[in-house]
Scaffold this active site. Structure first.
Site, PDB file in Angstrom:
ATOM      1  N   GLY A 166      53.458  61.483  45.516  1.00  0.00           N
ATOM      2  CA  GLY A 166      54.442  61.729  44.456  1.00  0.00           C
ATOM      3  C   GLY A 166      55.232  60.467  44.171  1.00  0.00           C
ATOM      4  O   GLY A 166      54.778  59.351  44.454  1.00  0.00           O
ATOM      5  N   SER A 167      56.424  60.663  43.650  1.00  0.00           N
ATOM      6  CA  SER A 167      57.222  59.520  43.220  1.00  0.00           C
ATOM      7  C   SER A 167      57.856  58.795  44.411  1.00  0.00           C
ATOM      8  O   SER A 167      58.048  59.381  45.482  1.00  0.00           O
ATOM      9  CB  SER A 167      58.330  60.002  42.277  1.00  0.00           C
ATOM     10  OG  SER A 167      59.149  60.924  42.967  1.00  0.00           O
TER      11      SER A 167
ATOM     12  N   GLU B 233      51.941  58.430  49.560  1.00  0.00           N
ATOM     13  CA  GLU B 233      51.131  57.920  48.451  1.00  0.00           C
ATOM     14  C   GLU B 233      52.039  57.944  47.219  1.00  0.00           C
ATOM     15  O   GLU B 233      52.226  58.991  46.604  1.00  0.00           O
ATOM     16  CB  GLU B 233      49.897  58.810  48.241  1.00  0.00           C
ATOM     17  CG  GLU B 233      48.949  58.846  49.435  1.00  0.00           C
ATOM     18  CD  GLU B 233      48.097  57.579  49.566  1.00  0.00           C
ATOM     19  OE1 GLU B 233      47.951  56.849  48.572  1.00  0.00           O
ATOM     20  OE2 GLU B 233      47.587  57.327  50.670  1.00  0.00           O
TER      21      GLU B 233
ATOM     22  N   ASN C 236      49.892  65.530  38.578  1.00  0.00           N
ATOM     23  CA  ASN C 236      48.996  64.882  37.603  1.00  0.00           C
ATOM     24  C   ASN C 236      47.506  65.125  37.839  1.00  0.00           C
ATOM     25  O   ASN C 236      46.756  65.279  36.884  1.00  0.00           O
ATOM     26  CB  ASN C 236      49.303  63.382  37.513  1.00  0.00           C
ATOM     27  CG  ASN C 236      49.198  62.664  38.831  1.00  0.00           C
ATOM     28  OD1 ASN C 236      49.323  63.262  39.892  1.00  0.00           O
ATOM     29  ND2 ASN C 236      48.959  61.380  38.770  1.00  0.00           N
TER      30      ASN C 236
ATOM     31  N   CYS D 104      48.483  57.755  38.690  1.00  0.00           N
ATOM     32  CA  CYS D 104      49.293  56.851  39.518  1.00  0.00           C
ATOM     33  C   CYS D 104      48.786  55.416  39.471  1.00  0.00           C
ATOM     34  O   CYS D 104      49.562  54.476  39.555  1.00  0.00           O
ATOM     35  CB  CYS D 104      49.332  57.347  40.948  1.00  0.00           C
ATOM     36  SG  CYS D 104      47.694  57.571  41.646  1.00  0.00           S
TER      37      CYS D 104
ATOM     38  N   GLU E 207      58.242  53.115  36.305  1.00  0.00           N
ATOM     39  CA  GLU E 207      56.835  53.458  36.099  1.00  0.00           C
ATOM     40  C   GLU E 207      56.737  54.330  34.846  1.00  0.00           C
ATOM     41  O   GLU E 207      57.510  55.270  34.676  1.00  0.00           O
ATOM     42  CB  GLU E 207      56.348  54.242  37.328  1.00  0.00           C
ATOM     43  CG  GLU E 207      54.912  54.692  37.242  1.00  0.00           C
ATOM     44  CD  GLU E 207      54.512  55.569  38.430  1.00  0.00           C
ATOM     45  OE1 GLU E 207      55.378  55.927  39.252  1.00  0.00           O
ATOM     46  OE2 GLU E 207      53.317  55.895  38.515  1.00  0.00           O
TER      47      GLU E 207
HETATM   48  P1  NAD Z   1      57.403  64.086  42.379  1.00  0.00           P
HETATM   49  O1  NAD Z   1      57.792  63.116  43.419  1.00  0.00           O
HETATM   50  O2  NAD Z   1      58.399  64.508  41.374  1.00  0.00           O
HETATM   51  O3  NAD Z   1      56.876  65.451  43.060  1.00  0.00           O
HETATM   52  C1  NAD Z   1      55.912  65.485  44.092  1.00  0.00           C
HETATM   53  C2  NAD Z   1      56.156  66.680  44.989  1.00  0.00           C
HETATM   54  O4  NAD Z   1      57.448  66.576  45.580  1.00  0.00           O
HETATM   55  C3  NAD Z   1      56.113  68.033  44.284  1.00  0.00           C
HETATM   56  O5  NAD Z   1      55.312  68.912  45.032  1.00  0.00           O
HETATM   57  C4  NAD Z   1      57.559  68.495  44.261  1.00  0.00           C
HETATM   58  O6  NAD Z   1      57.686  69.868  44.418  1.00  0.00           O
HETATM   59  C5  NAD Z   1      58.179  67.786  45.442  1.00  0.00           C
HETATM   60  N1  NAD Z   1      59.602  67.457  45.216  1.00  0.00           N
HETATM   61  C6  NAD Z   1      60.187  67.073  44.056  1.00  0.00           C
HETATM   62  N2  NAD Z   1      61.512  66.806  44.245  1.00  0.00           N
HETATM   63  C7  NAD Z   1      61.759  67.031  45.551  1.00  0.00           C
HETATM   64  C8  NAD Z   1      62.915  66.941  46.371  1.00  0.00           C
HETATM   65  N3  NAD Z   1      64.104  66.578  45.866  1.00  0.00           N
HETATM   66  N4  NAD Z   1      62.812  67.241  47.680  1.00  0.00           N
HETATM   67  C9  NAD Z   1      61.625  67.613  48.204  1.00  0.00           C
HETATM   68  N5  NAD Z   1      60.485  67.726  47.478  1.00  0.00           N
HETATM   69  C10 NAD Z   1      60.547  67.447  46.172  1.00  0.00           C
HETATM   70  O7  NAD Z   1      56.077  63.476  41.695  1.00  0.00           O
HETATM   71  P2  NAD Z   1      55.322  63.959  40.390  1.00  0.00           P
HETATM   72  O8  NAD Z   1      56.226  63.795  39.226  1.00  0.00           O
HETATM   73  O9  NAD Z   1      54.664  65.271  40.616  1.00  0.00           O
HETATM   74  O10 NAD Z   1      54.155  62.870  40.327  1.00  0.00           O
HETATM   75  C11 NAD Z   1      54.310  61.641  39.710  1.00  0.00           C
HETATM   76  C12 NAD Z   1      54.541  60.513  40.694  1.00  0.00           C
HETATM   77  O11 NAD Z   1      53.593  60.568  41.735  1.00  0.00           O
HETATM   78  C13 NAD Z   1      54.355  59.152  40.064  1.00  0.00           C
HETATM   79  O12 NAD Z   1      55.341  58.277  40.563  1.00  0.00           O
HETATM   80  C14 NAD Z   1      52.991  58.725  40.522  1.00  0.00           C
HETATM   81  O13 NAD Z   1      52.775  57.336  40.531  1.00  0.00           O
HETATM   82  C15 NAD Z   1      52.949  59.304  41.871  1.00  0.00           C
HETATM   83  N6  NAD Z   1      51.574  59.523  42.288  1.00  0.00           N
HETATM   84  C16 NAD Z   1      51.054  58.762  43.274  1.00  0.00           C
HETATM   85  C17 NAD Z   1      49.729  58.929  43.643  1.00  0.00           C
HETATM   86  C18 NAD Z   1      49.096  58.108  44.722  1.00  0.00           C
HETATM   87  O14 NAD Z   1      47.979  58.425  45.104  1.00  0.00           O
HETATM   88  N7  NAD Z   1      49.732  57.084  45.253  1.00  0.00           N
HETATM   89  C19 NAD Z   1      48.956  59.880  42.991  1.00  0.00           C
HETATM   90  C20 NAD Z   1      49.535  60.633  41.990  1.00  0.00           C
HETATM   91  C21 NAD Z   1      50.838  60.466  41.655  1.00  0.00           C
END
Ligand code: NAD
Length: 451
Positions: free
Chosen positions: A185-186, A207, A112, A241, A328
């Protein structure tokens, strides 16, 4: 990937990354690279998320440039070995904290804010003297490629290397014995990362996300609240996020707030081609459009699958049973719930997972005290949304399901350092008091001292 990891580990062991001069040089390199390639990054961000030129500078490029400058200004003082107080019973000792780098660290980013959310932790990792493997999100594919091209050209791969790829690549990275993993990430993937890290006892910063509430009470300045809620919710088409996930508004001001939210959306995003983002991919577009319940739409609700455009959308008469309240949202859909009694809202929110952020609009101090003392959340704002993220003096991070660990400013430096703590004792005097065989007199004395 494994070869580069091993080269980084070997390079770290030379101690070259530990000097101030080395860290300063690498941070300056990062600054120069970002400035020199701004146009390339801009283009990539527009292709990936259609960010407006204001947004992409303020939230992606400008913010990390300012962060590097702030770090460069303060790094020398952060690195200083710190003397701390020593209790009297340790007479003859002095106590110190020395921050040392952890080693070779892994940074995994989301889609994002695909630049900010990998570069901001990278600043901390380099400032702390680590070597780094960076894994940007594959979903923001243009930005991912731009980061790979630019950073891998500018940096010695023994210091920093960008690895691109999807789940398989990340899983391979997760099998390596890094000294720290910084994941954004998530919550779902955060759990996978945490499990993988546990195998090697690797410390993590997670995070994550969650459903961040925005509460508007009957004393709030509604015209200001409307602008700040629309700004925080619809920036980057809701893919933030810390965006307000849903709204809890007092019944007495609800109609007025809705009217002003609509007025504000019309004013802010009239030119949606250049001012408003697009959803990252078809999967997320499909997921989001399914959450728009036609019967609840009071504004927006339209979308275009070709461009992955989803209108800023307001949903009224929402309850916790609706699909939009189960996960979310992470998109431009704002569900609205009404309350009459704030205590009931607090009781409800206490039962939910702790969110990454909470926003409260009120002019009543005791309401602020009540909400901020009763509820736990990563961070937040009173009479604003999302802006706490932009103050480097505030540690940023989640709590419970929204994450663990903090970063930004000195918190980033500390996250990527180990606080090595030690005492230095004088050899001039060596009283017998602490040594066996212990007498009654010694025990009496220790009881007195440790009261
Ligand atoms: P995501 O968890 O799908 O992906 C994040 C990363 O994880 C990517 O680089 C991806 O390649 C990797 N990944 C995905 N699936 C995986 C798996 N099975 N095994 C290992 N690695 C894997 O997140 P997204 O969709 O890119 O981002 C959205 C989420 O991130 C939302 O939940 C949002 O709230 C959160 N987020 C949090 C913050 C924060 O600062 N706390 C900031 C931005 C986004």
């Amino acid at each position: 990937m494994e070869k580069i990891f091993q080269q980084q580990q070997r390079f770290f062991l030379t101690d070259k990354t530990k000097s101030y001069a080395f860290r300063e040089r690498e941070l300056k390199r990062l600054l120069d690279v970002l400035i020199a390639n701004e146009a390339l990054f801009q283009e990539a961000l527009v292709k990936d998320l259609n960010k407006s030129s204001f947004e992409l500078y303020a939230t992606e490029i400008g913010i990390v440039i300012a962060s590097i400058r702030n770090t460069l200004k303060k790094l020398k003082s952060w690195m200083k070995v710190r003397k701390v107080k020593t209790p009297l019973y340790q007479f003859g000792s002095k106590s110190y904290i020395q921050y040392e780098p952890l080693g070779t660290v892994l940074i995994i980013g989301p889609y994002n804010y695909p630049i900010q959310l990998v570069i901001e932790p990278l600043i901390g990792a380099l400032a702390a003297g680590n070597t780094v493997i960076l894994k940007p999100s594959e979903f923001a594919s243009h930005t991912e490629k731009a980061l790979e091209k630019v950073l891998n050209k500018a940096f010695d791969s023994r210091v920093l290397h960008v690895v691109t790829g999807g789940v398989e690549t990340t899983q391979k990275l997760l099998s390596l014995k890094f000294d720290h993993i910084f994941f954004t990430g998530s919550t779902r993937v955060g759990q996978i990362v945490y499990e993988a890290a546990a195998k090697h006892l690797i410390p993590v910063t997670l995070e994550l996300g969650g459903k961040s509430p925005t509460i508007v009470d009957e004393t709030a300045k509604i015209s200001v609240a409307a602008k700040r809620i629309v700004f925080g919710k619809f920036i980057n088409a809701g893919q933030t996020c810390i965006a307000p996930d849903y709204l809890y508004v007092h019944a007495a001001v609800k109609d007025q707030l809705i009217e002003m939210l609509i007025e504000t959306i019309d004013e802010f995003y009239n030119d949606h081609e250049t001012q408003y983002g697009r959803i990252i991919n078809d999967k997320h577009y499909q997921r989001l459009t399914k959450l728009i319940l036609k019967d609840n739409v009071i504004y927006g609700g339209n979308s275009d699958s070709k461009t992955r455009y989803i209108e800023p959308t307001l949903l009224d008469n929402i309850t916790w049973e609706d699909a939009v309240m189960q996960e979310e949202i992470f998109g431009p859909i704002l569900p609205i719930m009404t309350f009459n009694n704030l205590e009931e809202v607090i009781t409800t929110l206490k039962q939910k997972e702790k969110p990454l952020a909470l926003y409260l609009f009120t002019e009543n101090k005791s309401v602020v005290n009540n909400v901020f003392n009763s509820l736990s959340f990563g961070g937040g704002a009173i009479n604003d949304t999302i802006m706490h993220v932009a103050n480097p003096n505030l540690p940023f991070g989640g709590v419970g399901h929204s994450g663990m660990g903090v970063y930004h400013g000195v918190a980033s430096f500390k996250t990527f350092s180990h606080a090595k703590s030690y005492i230095k004792k004088s050899t001039k005097i060596d009283p017998k008091i602490a040594y066996p065989p212990y007498t009654e007199k010694q025990e009496k004395l220790v009881r007195k001292v440790l009261k």
